[in-house]
Design an enzyme around this catalytic site. Sequence first.
Site, PDB file in Angstrom:
ATOM      1  N   HIS A   1      54.622 -52.838  36.764  1.00  0.00           N
ATOM      2  CA  HIS A   1      53.190 -53.058  36.580  1.00  0.00           C
ATOM      3  C   HIS A   1      52.534 -51.722  36.293  1.00  0.00           C
ATOM      4  CE1 HIS A   1      54.130 -52.447  40.844  1.00  0.00           C
ATOM      5  NE2 HIS A   1      52.993 -51.774  40.927  1.00  0.00           N
TER       6      HIS A   1
ATOM      7  N   ASN B   1      53.891 -46.476  39.266  1.00  0.00           N
ATOM      8  CA  ASN B   1      54.626 -46.028  40.448  1.00  0.00           C
ATOM      9  C   ASN B   1      56.059 -46.541  40.312  1.00  0.00           C
ATOM     10  OD1 ASN B   1      52.403 -44.786  41.657  1.00  0.00           O
ATOM     11  ND2 ASN B   1      51.702 -46.719  42.533  1.00  0.00           N
TER      12      ASN B   1
ATOM     13  N   VAL C   1      55.937 -53.185  44.880  1.00  0.00           N
ATOM     14  CA  VAL C   1      56.256 -54.480  44.256  1.00  0.00           C
ATOM     15  C   VAL C   1      57.300 -54.221  43.173  1.00  0.00           C
ATOM     16  CG1 VAL C   1      55.370 -56.483  43.018  1.00  0.00           C
ATOM     17  CG2 VAL C   1      53.927 -55.351  44.731  1.00  0.00           C
TER      18      VAL C   1
ATOM     19  N   ASP D   1      43.522 -55.437  41.227  1.00  0.00           N
ATOM     20  CA  ASP D   1      44.335 -55.042  42.372  1.00  0.00           C
ATOM     21  C   ASP D   1      43.638 -55.480  43.665  1.00  0.00           C
ATOM     22  OD1 ASP D   1      46.696 -52.635  42.818  1.00  0.00           O
ATOM     23  OD2 ASP D   1      45.466 -53.198  44.543  1.00  0.00           O
ATOM     24  N   ILE D   2      44.426 -55.976  44.602  1.00  0.00           N
ATOM     25  CA  ILE D   2      43.879 -56.479  45.864  1.00  0.00           C
ATOM     26  C   ILE D   2      43.344 -55.341  46.740  1.00  0.00           C
ATOM     27  CG2 ILE D   2      45.950 -56.382  47.346  1.00  0.00           C
ATOM     28  CD1 ILE D   2      45.408 -59.344  48.017  1.00  0.00           C
TER      29      ILE D   2
HETATM   30  P1  DGP Z   1      52.687 -50.233  43.698  1.00  0.00           P
HETATM   31  O1  DGP Z   1      52.529 -49.319  44.861  1.00  0.00           O
HETATM   32  O2  DGP Z   1      52.589 -49.479  42.406  1.00  0.00           O
HETATM   33  O3  DGP Z   1      53.920 -51.108  43.782  1.00  0.00           O
HETATM   34  O4  DGP Z   1      51.390 -51.171  43.723  1.00  0.00           O
HETATM   35  C1  DGP Z   1      51.384 -52.521  43.972  1.00  0.00           C
HETATM   36  C2  DGP Z   1      49.945 -52.938  43.934  1.00  0.00           C
HETATM   37  O5  DGP Z   1      49.881 -54.350  43.976  1.00  0.00           O
HETATM   38  C3  DGP Z   1      49.113 -52.428  45.116  1.00  0.00           C
HETATM   39  O6  DGP Z   1      48.123 -51.544  44.606  1.00  0.00           O
HETATM   40  C4  DGP Z   1      48.483 -53.670  45.722  1.00  0.00           C
HETATM   41  C5  DGP Z   1      48.739 -54.738  44.679  1.00  0.00           C
HETATM   42  N1  DGP Z   1      49.017 -56.037  45.244  1.00  0.00           N
HETATM   43  C6  DGP Z   1      49.975 -56.340  46.156  1.00  0.00           C
HETATM   44  N2  DGP Z   1      49.948 -57.653  46.438  1.00  0.00           N
HETATM   45  C7  DGP Z   1      48.947 -58.188  45.669  1.00  0.00           C
HETATM   46  C8  DGP Z   1      48.435 -59.496  45.522  1.00  0.00           C
HETATM   47  O7  DGP Z   1      48.879 -60.463  46.139  1.00  0.00           O
HETATM   48  N3  DGP Z   1      47.389 -59.651  44.674  1.00  0.00           N
HETATM   49  C9  DGP Z   1      46.858 -58.612  43.952  1.00  0.00           C
HETATM   50  N4  DGP Z   1      45.844 -58.874  43.151  1.00  0.00           N
HETATM   51  N5  DGP Z   1      47.335 -57.357  44.067  1.00  0.00           N
HETATM   52  C10 DGP Z   1      48.360 -57.154  44.917  1.00  0.00           C
END
Ligand code: DGP
Length: 130
Positions: free
Chosen positions: A116, A103, A112, A46-47
Amino acid sequence: MPRRLTRRGRSRYDSAMEKTIFDGIIAGEVPADVVYRDEHVIAFRDINPQAPVHVLVVPLERMESIAEATSGKPETLGRFMQGIATVARELGLEEKGYRVVFNTGRDALQTVQYVHAHILGGRKLGWPPG
Ligand code: DGP
């Protein structure tokens, strides 16, 4: 004039149907720290990590959220679950434990629109979650 709806009852303009950043990661168009991949799932860090280990597991077959599991293919859903457990094992989280979070929707702050699983571990996690 009424909007034209797709077979699933959505307008073709609904943003949720557009490609997401995770489609880009799966396609290799968006860089990510990929920790696991097989023919069913991909997993990457996660970023914005919320724990020492914070990895997202994404099925290669798109669903918008786990809410769609009611009509999902059991094979796809089963492979997704196996992928989550495999990734957690490969990350060395099995012995001490870990949390898996989906989530789902606005109240849960899903940002997103591609299903996931968050795998969180590497520290003692609080409960209840925020
Ligand atoms: P959610 O709130 O459950 O939809 O979490 C989406 C997660 O995705 C959030 O914790 C940050 C992660 N995320 C968003 N954009 C990117 C990305 O470009 N790269 C990575 N590695 N993670 C991302």
